[in-house]
Write a protein that holds these residues in place. Sequence first.
Motif, PDB file in Angstrom:
ATOM      1  N   LYS A   1       0.852  -1.181   0.000  1.00 28.37           N
ATOM      2  CA  LYS A   1       0.000   0.000   0.000  1.00 28.37           C
ATOM      3  C   LYS A   1       0.898   1.245   0.000  1.00 28.37           C
ATOM      4  N   GLY A   2       0.601   2.161  -0.896  1.00 28.55           N
ATOM      5  CA  GLY A   2       1.360   3.406  -0.948  1.00 28.55           C
ATOM      6  C   GLY A   2       2.640   3.345  -1.757  1.00 28.55           C
ATOM      7  N   ALA A   3       2.949   2.183  -2.328  1.00 31.82           N
ATOM      8  CA  ALA A   3       4.169   2.083  -3.146  1.00 31.82           C
ATOM      9  C   ALA A   3       4.017   2.977  -4.375  1.00 31.82           C
ATOM     10  N   ARG A   4       5.112   3.608  -4.762  1.00 36.35           N
ATOM     11  CA  ARG A   4       5.073   4.481  -5.935  1.00 36.35           C
ATOM     12  C   ARG A   4       4.736   3.678  -7.179  1.00 36.35           C
ATOM     13  N   GLN A   5       4.019   4.316  -8.084  1.00 39.94           N
ATOM     14  CA  GLN A   5       3.587   3.642  -9.303  1.00 39.94           C
ATOM     15  C   GLN A   5       3.978   4.448 -10.531  1.00 39.94           C
ATOM     16  N   PHE A   6       4.230   3.697 -11.588  1.00 35.54           N
ATOM     17  CA  PHE A   6       4.463   4.298 -12.892  1.00 35.54           C
ATOM     18  C   PHE A   6       3.111   4.459 -13.567  1.00 35.54           C
ATOM     19  N   PRO A   7       2.824   5.514 -14.259  1.00 29.65           N
ATOM     20  CA  PRO A   7       3.701   6.622 -14.620  1.00 29.65           C
ATOM     21  C   PRO A   7       3.596   7.837 -13.705  1.00 29.65           C
ATOM     22  N   ALA A   8       2.487   7.983 -12.992  1.00 32.53           N
ATOM     23  CA  ALA A   8       2.242   9.235 -12.268  1.00 32.53           C
ATOM     24  C   ALA A   8       3.339   9.599 -11.276  1.00 32.53           C
ATOM     25  N   ASP A   9       3.719   8.668 -10.415  1.00 31.30           N
ATOM     26  CA  ASP A   9       4.721   8.993  -9.397  1.00 31.30           C
ATOM     27  C   ASP A   9       6.094   9.241 -10.008  1.00 31.30           C
ATOM     28  N   PHE A  10       6.423   8.537 -11.061  1.00 30.51           N
ATOM     29  CA  PHE A  10       7.715   8.739 -11.715  1.00 30.51           C
ATOM     30  C   PHE A  10       7.760  10.129 -12.341  1.00 30.51           C
TER      31      PHE A  10
ATOM     32  N   GLU B   1       9.806   6.257 -19.443  1.00 28.28           N
ATOM     33  CA  GLU B   1       9.529   4.894 -19.916  1.00 28.28           C
ATOM     34  C   GLU B   1      10.818   4.091 -20.022  1.00 28.28           C
ATOM     35  N   ILE B   2      11.862   4.710 -20.520  1.00 27.83           N
ATOM     36  CA  ILE B   2      13.147   4.005 -20.627  1.00 27.83           C
ATOM     37  C   ILE B   2      13.644   3.634 -19.235  1.00 27.83           C
ATOM     38  N   THR B   3      13.506   4.535 -18.278  1.00 29.25           N
ATOM     39  CA  THR B   3      13.917   4.254 -16.898  1.00 29.25           C
ATOM     40  C   THR B   3      13.151   3.053 -16.350  1.00 29.25           C
ATOM     41  N   LEU B   4      11.847   3.021 -16.577  1.00 28.56           N
ATOM     42  CA  LEU B   4      11.034   1.877 -16.127  1.00 28.56           C
ATOM     43  C   LEU B   4      11.500   0.592 -16.793  1.00 28.56           C
ATOM     44  N   GLU B   5      11.707   0.631 -18.092  1.00 26.30           N
ATOM     45  CA  GLU B   5      12.073  -0.574 -18.842  1.00 26.30           C
ATOM     46  C   GLU B   5      13.430  -1.118 -18.403  1.00 26.30           C
ATOM     47  N   VAL B   6      14.405  -0.247 -18.258  1.00 26.40           N
ATOM     48  CA  VAL B   6      15.736  -0.702 -17.829  1.00 26.40           C
ATOM     49  C   VAL B   6      15.673  -1.196 -16.384  1.00 26.40           C
ATOM     50  N   GLY B   7      14.931  -0.478 -15.534  1.00 30.21           N
ATOM     51  CA  GLY B   7      14.774  -0.922 -14.150  1.00 30.21           C
ATOM     52  C   GLY B   7      14.125  -2.288 -14.064  1.00 30.21           C
ATOM     53  N   ALA B   8      13.101  -2.515 -14.867  1.00 29.27           N
ATOM     54  CA  ALA B   8      12.418  -3.817 -14.870  1.00 29.27           C
ATOM     55  C   ALA B   8      13.358  -4.926 -15.335  1.00 29.27           C
ATOM     56  N   LEU B   9      14.153  -4.635 -16.346  1.00 32.42           N
ATOM     57  CA  LEU B   9      15.134  -5.608 -16.832  1.00 32.42           C
ATOM     58  C   LEU B   9      16.108  -5.984 -15.714  1.00 32.42           C
ATOM     59  N   LEU B  10      16.644  -4.984 -15.031  1.00 27.52           N
ATOM     60  CA  LEU B  10      17.611  -5.257 -13.962  1.00 27.52           C
ATOM     61  C   LEU B  10      16.969  -5.960 -12.774  1.00 27.52           C
ATOM     62  N   GLN B  11      15.767  -5.545 -12.407  1.00 20.70           N
ATOM     63  CA  GLN B  11      15.070  -6.209 -11.301  1.00 20.70           C
ATOM     64  C   GLN B  11      14.857  -7.682 -11.622  1.00 20.70           C
ATOM     65  N   ALA B  12      14.441  -7.962 -12.840  1.00 16.36           N
ATOM     66  CA  ALA B  12      14.208  -9.352 -13.234  1.00 16.36           C
ATOM     67  C   ALA B  12      15.502 -10.156 -13.214  1.00 16.36           C
ATOM     68  N   LEU B  13      16.573  -9.609 -13.747  1.00 12.64           N
ATOM     69  CA  LEU B  13      17.842 -10.345 -13.768  1.00 12.64           C
ATOM     70  C   LEU B  13      18.357 -10.607 -12.356  1.00 12.64           C
ATOM     71  N   VAL B  14      18.256  -9.625 -11.479  1.00 19.32           N
ATOM     72  CA  VAL B  14      18.703  -9.817 -10.094  1.00 19.32           C
ATOM     73  C   VAL B  14      17.872 -10.903  -9.420  1.00 19.32           C
ATOM     74  N   MET B  15      16.560 -10.863  -9.568  1.00  9.80           N
ATOM     75  CA  MET B  15      15.712 -11.853  -8.906  1.00  9.80           C
ATOM     76  C   MET B  15      15.897 -13.244  -9.508  1.00  9.80           C
ATOM     77  N   LEU B  16      16.061 -13.339 -10.819  1.00  7.40           N
ATOM     78  CA  LEU B  16      16.338 -14.643 -11.422  1.00  7.40           C
ATOM     79  C   LEU B  16      17.648 -15.217 -10.892  1.00  7.40           C
ATOM     80  N   TYR B  17      18.628 -14.377 -10.693  1.00  3.21           N
ATOM     81  CA  TYR B  17      19.909 -14.815 -10.143  1.00  3.21           C
ATOM     82  C   TYR B  17      19.742 -15.258  -8.681  1.00  3.21           C
ATOM     83  N   VAL B  18      19.086 -14.420  -7.882  1.00  2.00           N
ATOM     84  CA  VAL B  18      18.896 -14.717  -6.460  1.00  2.00           C
ATOM     85  C   VAL B  18      18.152 -16.037  -6.261  1.00  2.00           C
ATOM     86  N   TYR B  19      17.175 -16.302  -7.113  1.00  2.00           N
ATOM     87  CA  TYR B  19      16.388 -17.521  -6.970  1.00  2.00           C
ATOM     88  C   TYR B  19      16.945 -18.693  -7.764  1.00  2.00           C
TER      89      TYR B  19
END
Length: 166
Positions: free
Chosen positions: A81-90, A121-139
């Motif tokens: 609850k209250g987590a920032r959301q794309f696009p408005a908060d960004f 949008e580019i910031t979101l896309e690159v962030g999502a890519l990195l988040q996914a790679l980190v989590m795939l590695y961690v798991y």
Amino acid sequence: MRRVAAAVGITPMALYRHFADREGLLNALADAGFEELAARVAQAHTAGDAEERLKKNLDAFLDFGLEKPRLFELMFLKRRKGARQFPADFRARRSPTANYFAASLEAGMEQGIFRRDDAWEITLEVGALLQALVMLYVYGRIGMSERELRKLCHRAVGRYLRGIRL
């Protein structure tokens, strides 16, 4: 909440004096994580051209995600609850971590390094890519060393940046 209180050596009532419930505690942990990550990114953002700052930002992001994977997961991947959301908060610049990446992209666009596009949008896309790679590695879904993962992330972001380069 009882397990958390026991783990930190306080009574559950002491914990409830600071946090109304589990959600409040998790939000406070996530907020503290964002403050720490924003400080790391801000420090990385101080020198170099736009592309160098983007790479330093990437390293700060990876360092944090690999050092604190559970906190990273809470911050970026868990519904809160209250987590920032794309696009408005960004777009309103309420994301302390995304602001630096978007600013570097915008500077690169102004300097003629990158073609004009939507930096958020580019910031979101690159962030999502990195988040996914980190989590795939961690798991355990990426079977390589941390050093190899870092190289993979740099190559992936490099491919993305080459795609928007003039």
